[in-house]
Design an enzyme around this catalytic site. Structure first.
Site, PDB file in Angstrom:
ATOM      1  CB  VAL A 242       2.984 -12.049   7.605  1.00 33.89           C
ATOM      2  CG1 VAL A 242       2.936 -12.766   8.950  1.00 33.89           C
ATOM      3  CG2 VAL A 242       2.621 -13.016   6.487  1.00 33.89           C
TER       4      VAL A 242
ATOM      5  CG  ASN B  71     -11.081  10.936   0.710  1.00 34.15           C
ATOM      6  OD1 ASN B  71     -10.035  11.492   0.387  1.00 34.15           O
ATOM      7  ND2 ASN B  71     -11.409   9.741   0.270  1.00 34.15           N
TER       8      ASN B  71
ATOM      9  N   GLY C 150       5.079  -1.463   9.466  1.00 35.74           N
ATOM     10  CA  GLY C 150       6.323  -1.916  10.073  1.00 35.74           C
ATOM     11  C   GLY C 150       6.958  -0.867  10.964  1.00 35.74           C
TER      12      GLY C 150
END
Length: 579
Positions: free
Chosen positions: A298, A445, A496
């Site tokens: 979330v 990549n 976060g």
């Protein structure tokens, strides 16, 4: 005049003539004389302090543009201790070799969390070998191929990198074909020496007459095979990004502005919009006994009415409060919990759901049609949810179409699985990308800067939104933020507000906001959702043009931080701290 004074005057005249000859030589070979400073000091010991600076600035107008003279690749560690690639760029500037910049690539792995130890060990060895190969490519082949090119010529550099990568892919295919042919020859030789087994008559079983056959429910299409990654491919992306940083440095402009000018073909830019950060509030891990299989994470999105600094401060307060609420009673408040990813990609729901259904809770299954109804009810009940990332498996394209028609004008439907196909999205029209509001792009990549510029331009023209996301094994290199700003991404997905390599990127975003605000070139962000056609539509690729977006006014609730739910169908997940 005394003989001594006359000799000094003659010496000064000779020195002045020598200086003129050196200046003339400068116009011939564009080199700054190394003894110019000494000559000026001897001729004009009391000269103004800025005289040499003015001369240097004048002569520098005629100097050659900086060119790449050396690439240095080395193996370093990313934010979670996994090996990855660093690329340094050296340029010839005014006849001197100078280190311009370096970049550290974020590592991206497809190792599932629940992999067997022997599988994990083999994949980690492959990762290490891939980085070693990338270092070899940079120090040898790419170093020679890019020498003498201007770092500002991004298109030419990326074209050379792309051709080199294509050559390596073809070489790998040739080796594989040769190995397959040798294996087939060995199998034929073994079969010719072994008698063929014949089935005995009467042993074949047949269905009993009259027995009813159960009609199976419509199954969800099987997962597509994982995209193969060529060993050493990270050298392509790392070199392309390092050259872009060098181009910005020699042009004396920020990287985000250099990227924006590359995308706009050097057109003047009057205003720029900052991407809205998607800040992880809750992340689903295995450390908690609570079982939740629907939501992966979330995230909060700061209100568009606030400045980025104000929005992040508000989200940080909410995150701290959630940490306090999740803290078990009786335990002292702890610092941020350690990240458990260890550089491995989380399982993104690739396993086929049992019985053709999604398991949203332990023992609770829903059909694809029921999943769409569930999301519609969820959005209607919680209007703060403005985005769903991977609400369905990518292969379930019909339901993606249905959910876009049902919710496209109310929230964003984001496909993050498409991130692993960046290199193919702009060339292969048959890539199985579901209908969606936008995709999460990750710089991994063999992805090149030109690829992102071309693809985001394509998405912009089709009214899709672009999200730049951090790969699994992040590094402290904050170039991702400049890429997101320069490319005009709507959101940036960093995770976060914790760990140094993430906080560095948030701080970079804040610094860019301050710089744009100071220059009065900051444009306010906005949220607009795509109104898909209500009727059923045929399958579409990203190259298909979508209907124009519907201009919906923002609900009053969006003056508060908006929620975003990262769904994870058919996967075990537990509710945990943000990471």
């Amino acid at each position: 005049m005394e003989p001594g004074g006359r000799r000094r005057q003659q010496q000064q005249q000779r020195r002045l003539q020598e200086l003129r000859r050196e200046a003339a030589q400068y116009y011939q070979d564009h080199r700054v004389p190394q003894r110019m400073e000494e000559a000026l000091n001897a001729l004009f010991p009391q000269r103004p302090a800025d005289l040499y600076g003015e001369l240097a600035n004048y002569f520098s107008k005629f100097s050659k543009a900086p060119v790449i003279c050396k690439l240095v690749g080395r193996k370093v560690l990313d934010g979670v201790g996994q090996p990855t690639l660093e690329v340094e760029i050296y340029c010839t500037v005014k006849n001197y070799e100078k280190r311009i910049c370096s970049t550290v690539m974020s590592s991206h792995s497809q190792i599932p969390e629940n992999a067997l130890p022997e599988t994990t060990e083999a994949d980690e060895k492959e990762r290490n070998d891939s980085v070693n190969t990338a270092v070899e490519w940079v120090n040898e082949s790419l170093n020679m191929m890019l020498r003498g090119l201007k770092p500002t010529d991004q298109c030419k550099v990326d074209k050379i990198l792309g051709e080199y990568f294509t050559k390596k892919v073809e070489e790998k295919k040739e080796v594989q074909n040769q190995e397959e042919e040798e294996e087939e020859e060995a199998t034929l030789a073994l079969t010719s020496c072994t008698p063929s087994a014949t089935s005995l008559p009467g042993k074949k079983k047949s269905a009993k007459p009259g027995k009813k056959v159960a009609v199976a429910e419509r199954p969800i299409p099987p997962a597509e095979p994982a995209e193969s990654v060529l060993r050493g491919s990270v050298a392509i992306g790392g070199t392309s990004l390092a050259v872009a940083k060098a181009g910005a440095a020699v042009s004396h402009i920020p990287l985000y502005l250099h990227i924006a000018l590359l995308k706009c073909d050097q057109d003047s830019l009057k205003e720029m919009t900052l991407p809205l950060p998607m800040v992880t509030l809750l992340n689903c891990e295995k450390i908690s006994p609570a079982k939740l299989r629907l939501v992966k994470e979330v995230m909060l999105i700061p209100p568009v009415q606030l400045s980025l600094k104000q929005g992040i401060e508000r989200v940080l307060d909410i995150q701290k409060e959630m940490m306090r609420l999740l803290q078990p009673p009786g335990e002292a408040p702890s610092s941020q919990v350690a990240d458990s990813k260890k550089g491995r990609a989380r399982n993104t729901g690739k396993k086929a759901p049992l019985k053709g259904k999604y398991e949203i809770l332990t023992g609770t299954f829903k059909s694809p049609d029921e999943m769409v109804d569930m999301y519609v009810e969820l959005i209607n009940k919680f209007p703060f949810i403005i985005a769903l990332i991977d609400p369905l498996r990518k292969e379930d394209r019909q339901q993606w179409s249905n959910i876009c028609c049902a919710l496209g004008s109310k929230c964003y439907l984001i496909a993050e699985d498409a991130a692993t196909y960046i290199s193919k999205l702009k060339t292969d029209q048959n890539i199985n990308v579901p209908m969606c509001s936008g995709v999460v792009l990750k710089y991994i990549n063999e992805t090149k800067v030109s690829d992102l510029i071309e693809l985001t331009g394509l998405l912009d023209g089709q009214r899709h939104i672009t999200i730049l996301g951090s790969p699994d094994g992040e590094s402290s290199d904050d170039s991702l933020v400049d890429l997101a700003v320069g490319l005009g991404a709507r959101f940036i997905k960093l995770g976060g507000l914790s760990r140094g390599e993430r906080v560095t990127k948030y701080n970079r975003l804040l610094a860019i906001e301050e710089e744009l605000a100071k220059n009065r070139t900051l444009r306010e962000a906005n949220l607009e959702f795509i109104a898909f056609a209500e009727e059923s539509q045929p399958e579409k690729q990203l190259s298909d043009v979508l209907p124009p977006p519907k201009q919906d006014s923002l609900p009053p609730q969006l003056s508060q931080p908006a929620l975003q739910v990262h769904s994870l169908p058919a996967q075990h997940a537990d509710l945990g701290h943000p990471n």
